[in-house]
Design an enzyme around this catalytic site. Structure first.
Site, PDB file in Angstrom:
ATOM      1  N   THR A  15       0.833  -1.207   0.000  1.00 58.70           N
ATOM      2  CA  THR A  15       0.000   0.000   0.000  1.00 58.70           C
ATOM      3  C   THR A  15       0.867   1.255   0.000  1.00 58.70           C
ATOM      4  OG1 THR A  15      -1.737  -1.182   1.192  1.00 58.70           O
ATOM      5  CG2 THR A  15      -1.865   1.220   1.170  1.00 58.70           C
ATOM      6  N   LYS A  36      -7.884  -2.010  -5.348  1.00 60.13           N
ATOM      7  CA  LYS A  36      -7.470  -3.195  -4.593  1.00 60.13           C
ATOM      8  C   LYS A  36      -8.687  -4.112  -4.574  1.00 60.13           C
ATOM      9  CE  LYS A  36      -5.267  -4.942  -0.455  1.00 60.13           C
ATOM     10  NZ  LYS A  36      -4.276  -4.652   0.589  1.00 60.13           N
ATOM     11  N   ALA A 109      -3.386  -8.692  -2.313  1.00 59.79           N
ATOM     12  CA  ALA A 109      -3.495  -8.911  -0.869  1.00 59.79           C
ATOM     13  C   ALA A 109      -2.496  -9.997  -0.499  1.00 59.79           C
ATOM     14  CB  ALA A 109      -4.908  -9.329  -0.489  1.00 59.79           C
TER      15      ALA A 109
END
Length: 221
Positions: A15, A36, A109
């Site tokens: 991030t 995302k 992720a």
């Protein structure tokens, strides 16, 4: 084009690197967007999607497709919350967003092989391949990164995917292996690959230089 920010592991700075890139491209006047598709470990709002979308002045709801409460893999979360993750929907949404931007930054992720679905396995390497995206791998700068980074590279290579490069994030000048990790990783890979280093607390110039070097490497990739 799609720049896919992935990683060797969770919590290594995907991030943060995404925010650096989005801010840099936006300031250059480039039509950049961010998504995302899956964020886990969400309490009230998805912190990762919120951080990056706020730079673009967009509501976070536009930057995430699936939200899960527990900090687990997307597949584990889907079992826990009894939600079927529609991978075709994710791919379709990303491709639609790509058409509206010059650069679409997609953040994964966890690591590259984190499962989204199984039987058959669908992970983030699958998404990268399906989207014809350019993967940027974020890794730790310190001890342990050689193993994690090389295995990530080897896994991508087994899928016929070549990464744009690795960002060794969090260099703090104290742990001795950090000084040699970049060139040893380059020797292990045995072909030229971009490897960048970012300090643990980088100043603005360091952040801009990183983004600028990544952007230039895209043009030459």
């Amino acid at each position: 084009m799609i720049l896919f920010v992935s990683a060797t592991d969770t919590g290594v700075g995907k991030t943060y690197i995404s925010t650096i890139l989005v801010e840099y491209l936006k300031n250059k006047g480039i039509n950049v967007d961010y998504i995302k598709p899956i964020e886990t470990g969400v309490d009230e709002k998805p912190e990762d999607a919120y951080k990056v979308s706020s730079i673009l002045g967009k509501p976070w709801q536009e930057s995430v497709i699936y939200i899960f409460k527990k900090p687990m893999s997307p597949y584990a979360c889907s079992l826990d919350e009894e939600v079927d993750i529609d991978v075709d929907r994710i791919i379709k949404t990303i491709k639609e967003r790509e058409q509206k931007a010059s650069v679409l930054i997609v953040e994964g992720a966890g690591g590259i092989a984190v499962p989204i679905k199984v039987k058959p396995l669908i992970d983030y390497a699958y998404l990268i391949k399906s989207l014809h995206a350019l993967p940027l791998v974020v890794a730790r700068a310190y001890l342990g990164t050689l193993n994690h980074s090389f295995l990530t590279y080897f896994y991508l290579k087994s899928k016929d995917i070549k990464p744009l490069g690795f960002v060794l994030n969090g260099f703090d000048y104290e742990e001795p292996s950090q000084y040699s990790n970049a060139y040893i990783l380059q020797d292990m890979i045995e072909e030229h690959i971009n490897i960048w280093r970012l300090d643990k607390n980088p100043d603005e110039n360091q952040r801009i230089n990183l983004a600028e070097n990544i952007w230039k490497s895209i043009a030459n990739f």
